[in-house]
Design a protein around this motif. Sequence first.
Motif, PDB file in Angstrom:
ATOM      1  N   GLY A  14       0.464  -1.266  -0.095  1.00 39.31           N
ATOM      2  CA  GLY A  14      -0.107  -0.051   0.164  1.00 39.31           C
ATOM      3  C   GLY A  14       1.164   1.606   0.299  1.00 39.31           C
ATOM      4  O   GLY A  14      -0.166   2.358  -0.404  1.00 39.31           O
ATOM      5  N   ALA A  15       1.987   0.912   0.106  1.00 37.75           N
ATOM      6  CA  ALA A  15       2.485   2.110   0.196  1.00 37.75           C
ATOM      7  C   ALA A  15       2.912   2.897  -0.832  1.00 37.75           C
ATOM      8  O   ALA A  15       3.142   2.645  -2.057  1.00 37.75           O
ATOM      9  N   VAL A  16       3.590   4.239  -1.458  1.00 35.96           N
ATOM     10  CA  VAL A  16       3.602   4.730  -2.723  1.00 35.96           C
ATOM     11  C   VAL A  16       4.602   5.375  -2.600  1.00 35.96           C
ATOM     12  O   VAL A  16       4.811   6.467  -1.866  1.00 35.96           O
ATOM     13  N   LEU A  17       5.422   4.903  -3.770  1.00 36.34           N
ATOM     14  CA  LEU A  17       6.736   5.991  -3.957  1.00 36.34           C
ATOM     15  C   LEU A  17       7.166   6.810  -4.349  1.00 36.34           C
ATOM     16  O   LEU A  17       6.317   6.494  -5.902  1.00 36.34           O
ATOM     17  N   LYS A  18       7.505   7.550  -4.601  1.00 33.72           N
ATOM     18  CA  LYS A  18       7.800   9.046  -6.000  1.00 33.72           C
ATOM     19  C   LYS A  18       8.675   9.201  -6.072  1.00 33.72           C
ATOM     20  O   LYS A  18       9.870   9.898  -4.765  1.00 33.72           O
ATOM     21  N   ALA A  19       8.850   9.798  -7.126  1.00 36.88           N
ATOM     22  CA  ALA A  19      10.917  10.106  -7.775  1.00 36.88           C
ATOM     23  C   ALA A  19      10.713  10.772  -9.403  1.00 36.88           C
ATOM     24  O   ALA A  19      10.126  10.421  -9.775  1.00 36.88           O
ATOM     25  N   LYS A  20      12.053  11.710  -9.189  1.00 38.18           N
ATOM     26  CA  LYS A  20      11.985  11.802 -10.927  1.00 38.18           C
ATOM     27  C   LYS A  20      12.198  10.986 -11.396  1.00 38.18           C
ATOM     28  O   LYS A  20      12.047  10.878 -12.753  1.00 38.18           O
ATOM     29  N   THR A  21      13.127   9.545 -10.976  1.00 34.61           N
ATOM     30  CA  THR A  21      13.425   9.447 -12.363  1.00 34.61           C
ATOM     31  C   THR A  21      13.002   7.199 -11.004  1.00 34.61           C
ATOM     32  O   THR A  21      13.112   7.445  -9.924  1.00 34.61           O
ATOM     33  N   VAL A  22      13.184   6.558 -12.543  1.00 31.10           N
ATOM     34  CA  VAL A  22      12.834   5.369 -11.543  1.00 31.10           C
ATOM     35  C   VAL A  22      13.818   4.498 -11.827  1.00 31.10           C
ATOM     36  O   VAL A  22      13.912   4.385 -13.640  1.00 31.10           O
ATOM     37  N   ILE A  23      14.344   2.824 -12.205  1.00 29.34           N
ATOM     38  CA  ILE A  23      15.697   2.302 -12.212  1.00 29.34           C
ATOM     39  C   ILE A  23      14.800   1.325 -11.834  1.00 29.34           C
ATOM     40  O   ILE A  23      15.041   0.611 -10.296  1.00 29.34           O
ATOM     41  N   ILE A  24      14.632   0.527 -13.221  1.00 29.57           N
ATOM     42  CA  ILE A  24      13.378  -1.468 -12.783  1.00 29.57           C
ATOM     43  C   ILE A  24      14.744  -2.112 -13.185  1.00 29.57           C
ATOM     44  O   ILE A  24      15.772  -2.234 -14.144  1.00 29.57           O
ATOM     45  N   SER A  25      15.288  -2.668 -12.331  1.00 32.43           N
ATOM     46  CA  SER A  25      15.881  -3.919 -11.617  1.00 32.43           C
ATOM     47  C   SER A  25      15.314  -5.101 -11.495  1.00 32.43           C
ATOM     48  O   SER A  25      16.182  -5.960 -10.290  1.00 32.43           O
ATOM     49  N   THR A  26      14.354  -5.765 -11.727  1.00 26.08           N
ATOM     50  CA  THR A  26      13.654  -7.201 -11.006  1.00 26.08           C
ATOM     51  C   THR A  26      14.219  -8.250 -11.369  1.00 26.08           C
ATOM     52  O   THR A  26      13.752  -9.407 -11.175  1.00 26.08           O
TER      53      THR A  26
END
Length: 233
Positions: A14-26
């Motif tokens: 339920g948490a929401v993270l906010k950022a100017k950039t996101v790096i996806i490394s799943t």
Amino acid sequence: LVPGRIKEVHTESGAVLKAKTVIISTGARWREINVPGEKEYRNHGVAYCPHCDGPLFKGKRVAVIGGGNSGVEAAIDLAGIVDHVTLIEYGAELRADAVLQRKLATLRNVKVIKSAQTTEVHGDGKKVNGLSYTDRNSGESHRVELEGVFVQIGLVPNTEWLKGTIDLSKHGEIEVDAKGQTSASGVFAAGDVTTVPYKQIVIAVGEGAKAALGAFDHLIRSGDDETELAAAA
């Protein structure tokens, strides 16, 4: 993932993270054959990486499941380490490149079984001691005595949560450019989850560094005010 000038990542908690950039490394996970014995004997004879675990089976008998490029390459590599390799392919023909099939045909300690469906991995409670398969033409069941099973039927990128958000390849991998940028501005990706070939740790590490530099360059050139992110939070 919710793209935009300020990106949002909504988590299961339920948490929401906010950022100017996101790096996806799943990353990605090995595709499984889903038969009895596979999970029970994982790391006890069932393996998914011939480069990592091949040397542990030196002088032993193993099977490779999968007749595509990864399966045939694994069989070729393992043939130089183990006593014998049984390559099991579900289809009527191998799907690997012709050059790989020609190399495979020269190896005396490799047996290829086509039109075979793996049905069970056997063990003594501690480690693998055999594998059963069904001949898809005759319906007959067969058992192969061995000590190791290498599953080589592909990788599944961990991108189910991204469908409809950013561009994915037909295999579900995130499409990236030379800087790791995805189809969404300010969203980058790196590693096995992307379309970059050769799924190896050393390559993923380099791609991670490249995506981080790409994100840094994006931040410098975007000219956003630092207060914007704080206001969004």
